[in-house]
Enzyme design. Sequence first.
Site, PDB file in Angstrom:
ATOM      1  N   ASP A 191       0.868  -1.174   0.000  1.00 38.96           N
ATOM      2  CA  ASP A 191       0.000   0.000   0.000  1.00 38.96           C
ATOM      3  C   ASP A 191       0.914   1.237   0.000  1.00 38.96           C
ATOM      4  O   ASP A 191       2.139   1.133   0.084  1.00 38.96           O
ATOM      5  CB  ASP A 191      -0.972  -0.010   1.177  1.00 38.96           C
TER       6      ASP A 191
HETATM    7  C1  NOJ Z   1      -4.017   3.927   0.039  1.00 36.56           C
HETATM    8  C2  NOJ Z   1      -5.202   3.031   0.181  1.00 36.56           C
HETATM    9  O1  NOJ Z   1      -5.155   2.333   1.413  1.00 36.56           O
HETATM   10  C3  NOJ Z   1      -5.329   2.024  -0.941  1.00 36.56           C
HETATM   11  O2  NOJ Z   1      -6.543   1.330  -0.786  1.00 36.56           O
HETATM   12  C4  NOJ Z   1      -5.263   2.718  -2.256  1.00 36.56           C
HETATM   13  O3  NOJ Z   1      -5.472   1.823  -3.305  1.00 36.56           O
HETATM   14  C5  NOJ Z   1      -3.896   3.387  -2.364  1.00 36.56           C
HETATM   15  N1  NOJ Z   1      -3.778   4.376  -1.311  1.00 36.56           N
HETATM   16  C6  NOJ Z   1      -3.670   4.064  -3.711  1.00 36.56           C
HETATM   17  O4  NOJ Z   1      -4.392   5.214  -3.797  1.00 36.56           O
END
Ligand code: NOJ
Length: 738
Positions: free
Chosen positions: A268
Amino acid sequence: MSAITNITSTAQVSIEKRVAELISQMGLDEKIGQMSQLQGGGNSIPHDLAESLRASRVGSILNEVNVDIINEMQRICVEESRLGIPLLIGRDVIHGFKTIFPIPLGQAASWDPDIIEAGARVSANEAASAGVNWTFAPMIDITRDPRWGRIAESLGEDPYLCGVLGTAMVKGFQSNDLSKPGSIAACAKHFAGYGAAEGGRDYNTANIPENEMRNVHLRPFKRVAEAGVASFMSAFCDLNGVPATGNTWLMDDLLRKEWGYQGMVVSDWESIVEMSVHGFTHDDEEAAYEAVMAGIDMEMASSSYHDHLEDLVAQDKVSIEQIDTMVARVLKLKFELGLFEKPYTDPDEHVALLDKSALKAAKQAAVMSCVLLKNERHVLPLSHADLGSVAVIGPLADDGYEQLGTWVFDGEAQHSVTCKQAIEEMIGRTVDINYVKALDTTRSHNDDGFEEAVAAANKSDAVIVVVGEESFMSGEAHSRADIDLPGHQAELIKAVASAGKPVVVVIMAGRPLTIGNILDHADAVLYAWHPGTMGGPAIADLLFGIESPSGKLPVTFPKMVGQVPIFYSHKNTGRPATDHTCFNMEEVEPRASQTSLGMTSFHLDAGYKPLFPFGFGLTYGDIKYVKITTSHRSISLGETMDIAADVVNTGSRAAEEIVQLYVRDLVGNVTRPVKELRGFKRVSLKPGERKRISFSLHTDELAFYNRKMEHVTEPGRFHVWIGGSSDAELWADFEIHS
Ligand code: NOJ
């Protein structure tokens, strides 16, 4: 592993060969480049980024949706870099791209894999027309805490429902062939345990025993892995003391070795370097090392791989074989997407954005997502032939932005059709519409507009109040400790109810709200979640009977936040509460002795039941369940049993009902939940119609992880229910013998 992606084994072999050939030509810096994802966005390609693309130091870009810029980035990579490797272009296409569908939790209320697949198909097509080839969805975290803002993005509390619907979403994004125009790679997230954040505070710690991990949180992930989801994303959270991103048990022992998952895993956003903030690693270099050891193939946003992997290889801490394995997974996805053959996007080859068919699908999804929670004296559907005037009141009645919900990067409020607009369009020619916003925002405490709202109610034959939460009140990092209707919206409902007209409350929200305080002031309550671009027309069709509500709650609604976590498939405990053992503290005599009141598991001020159970939702018909039967009293392991019941519509209107099958394994090597969903079917019933609905249940579907973490079905006695919610009362029992 069976795969949705219809890559024949010969094609797969040839992809493996092409990947191996390419890797044999790559330098270490080019390999590390493939493992790095950078942030795009903006009106041009910054010089440094162009240089990095040319030097093959980037494998993927996220958050760039300008098709010309994407094509130019692809051109630099394909034509100007040494090996010509195209980019993965990632974007959070969570519930739509331009055409916004209901939030995922709302879509889950449809309990309809087909409509969810159709929505993901539309979203994939629209996103692909901008050059996006990878979405970070579905989010299949099990969510049992409505305080957590990301519940909006989830498919609810139940592992079975979440698995079925998550698989449908993957199928919609990926179709049966990733290389087809309009297909994009899906991503199962957040692996794993993220939904169990302490206190519902986002990013917080998850402590989940392995048994619960396997029987609950991991189940939907296993299902989508088996269905061929192209990628996984690691969770931000600390899972049992080890951040998921560096958790080798989770990412390697389980996902790779036990499940045999061969797709790509992305971290993430900065979750690799955040392992040092967690206190798990000392610095970015150690974080990169732990992430590689866990098998995180690509780093999102931060640059610890870029900055430290070469050194880690030089120090013999990370081997080239490890790097090659990870790079191979990235390249394999690029080949499967057909990017080497077709790196560029021509928007004209795609269905236009916000096309009629997309809007139709979004409207249908919104219709199917709405859950009718109350309908006193059948006040709904309203009959416009009997109405001279209707009041449309509330801060969300005419707000095209707020009805879209969280995670809307590309959708625009100007394309939304609101409730007010849709009602005007539908009946405005013959019925007076008295619109009053009454509160500036959902959070407003200023009652100045109430007088006008009450006056509008007084001069109308019926009142529709549209309230709820603004978009920003759910979603990432947007958790709430109080989940009542915010501001003075409850007071607004009470005020307009004083006019004595039929009151219909429509609630748009990103989570279950504690709405017990307004139920007595509303004749009908329709829960619309954040319904998306076409929310208004969908709601208007439901309110005026062109459509009939069929949504069912994918998550339990608590009476008050102190009951959280409260979910239907809890364990029995040694002292389960019942209606007879549970009392309200208001009724207790002064100085009552501690033990005289009974000793069971409940709250003195909330009892033991939720406000609305999982699976609940009314229709415009009156649905009854009778005559449950099982095909056998007893079956052997490996056999199948049929369970059937009659579903009857005793009402005077046609209805669609989602018939649900629940099971309880009475005694287990580890204790089993009091009920578990094991099947559901949508059935249409005309007034007076009766249908026999039957489910087949194989003994394998009753397997669970025991104390030794073996996945087994244990012989023994089972209860089985068929009904319209997890509160189903119609039950039978059967036995499984070895
Ligand atoms: C953080 C989020 O937790 C995740 O779900 C998301 O896909 C990513 N950022 C990318 O934006």
